[in-house]
Design a protein around this motif. Sequence first.
Motif, PDB file in Angstrom:
ATOM      1  N   HIS A   1       0.822  -1.215   0.000  1.00 54.54           N
ATOM      2  CA  HIS A   1       0.000   0.000   0.000  1.00 54.54           C
ATOM      3  C   HIS A   1       0.854   1.262   0.000  1.00 54.54           C
TER       4      HIS A   1
ATOM      5  N   ASP B   1      -2.783  -9.481   3.166  1.00 54.22           N
ATOM      6  CA  ASP B   1      -4.227  -9.396   2.925  1.00 54.22           C
ATOM      7  C   ASP B   1      -4.569 -10.237   1.688  1.00 54.22           C
TER       8      ASP B   1
ATOM      9  N   ALA C   1      -7.373 -10.675  -0.042  1.00 56.13           N
ATOM     10  CA  ALA C   1      -8.210 -10.096  -1.093  1.00 56.13           C
ATOM     11  C   ALA C   1      -7.405  -9.245  -2.069  1.00 56.13           C
ATOM     12  N   SER C   2      -6.501  -8.412  -1.521  1.00 64.64           N
ATOM     13  CA  SER C   2      -5.727  -7.552  -2.418  1.00 64.64           C
ATOM     14  C   SER C   2      -4.434  -8.231  -2.867  1.00 64.64           C
TER      15      SER C   2
ATOM     16  N   LYS D   1      -1.731  -8.374  -1.133  1.00 58.65           N
ATOM     17  CA  LYS D   1      -0.621  -7.495  -0.766  1.00 58.65           C
ATOM     18  C   LYS D   1      -0.271  -7.616   0.707  1.00 58.65           C
TER      19      LYS D   1
ATOM     20  N   HIS E   1      -6.792 -17.478  -4.349  1.00 65.00           N
ATOM     21  CA  HIS E   1      -6.595 -16.850  -5.654  1.00 65.00           C
ATOM     22  C   HIS E   1      -7.315 -17.628  -6.756  1.00 65.00           C
TER      23      HIS E   1
END
Length: 282
Positions: free
Chosen positions: A159, A175, A177-178, A180, A259
Amino acid sequence: MKSFSTDAVLLRRTEYGDYDLIITYFTRSMGRISVIAKNAKKSVRRFAGALDPFIAMNIECSLPKRRGSLPVLNSVDIENPFANIRTSTVKTGYASYWIEIINSWMEEGKPDEAIYDLIFNVLDSLNRGKISMEVLSVLFQIRFMGISGFTPNLVGCGHCGIALDDIRQNKIRFDLASGKLICETCKLKMFGKTTFSINETISHYPVTTIEKGITVSKGTLKQLSWISSIDIEYADRLKFSKTALKEGEYFLEGFIPFHIGRNMKSLDFLHRVRNIYAKVIS
Ligand SMILES: [Zn+2]
């Protein structure tokens, strides 16, 4: 009748009617394909012992006469039966998981020689037993993501961009979902004071909600980044700490199914047999 032959690893087989089997292969020259093995259920001799999971073989098939029908399996020539995998429950657990990743992710009829070589080599190493199963599994998953183009960025916060070494905490949240890493400062900005349990992912497969993440230590993240550049033939030189190996496995086994977007049955099985195996050897 037109025919083709190719190297192939058997992914799965399903019964079709009273006599036939549908076999799904990951092939070197055609990617994932399904073929029909006529009378394979009735005639034991025809493909004797060659239609078990993980076996690497050369297959010869006839192309279907009608569009929409499956090619017909004519003959198989076993290249390597990988027999030691099937006699070990925990090896079977690992191989089944890798095979399910291939079966879920690879598109029908789309060849990828690098992935073919990867799965062949990793099954070969698992069968030989010189390299630890855990190291092989981490290596397979990292290389698979690399070739398929979804390697997560593990070198710093995804981020704000702060480098891994400059993040103060040793445990860093990834995380799902992202895809990252998220440093403590960014985490505070995004999630406030929500606390996340380290083991939340480990104990709750499959990971389904967007808040889900995995906490991994810096050392493990560095090792994972590093081994993505190592060839499988040098894998026996890899020195992982026990913690890094365990964390690496949990991280990859959380991220990859997330994923791919699929709950992997083989992973539940792997977790069960791995736990039993760990108790036996400790
Ligand atoms: Zn940050």
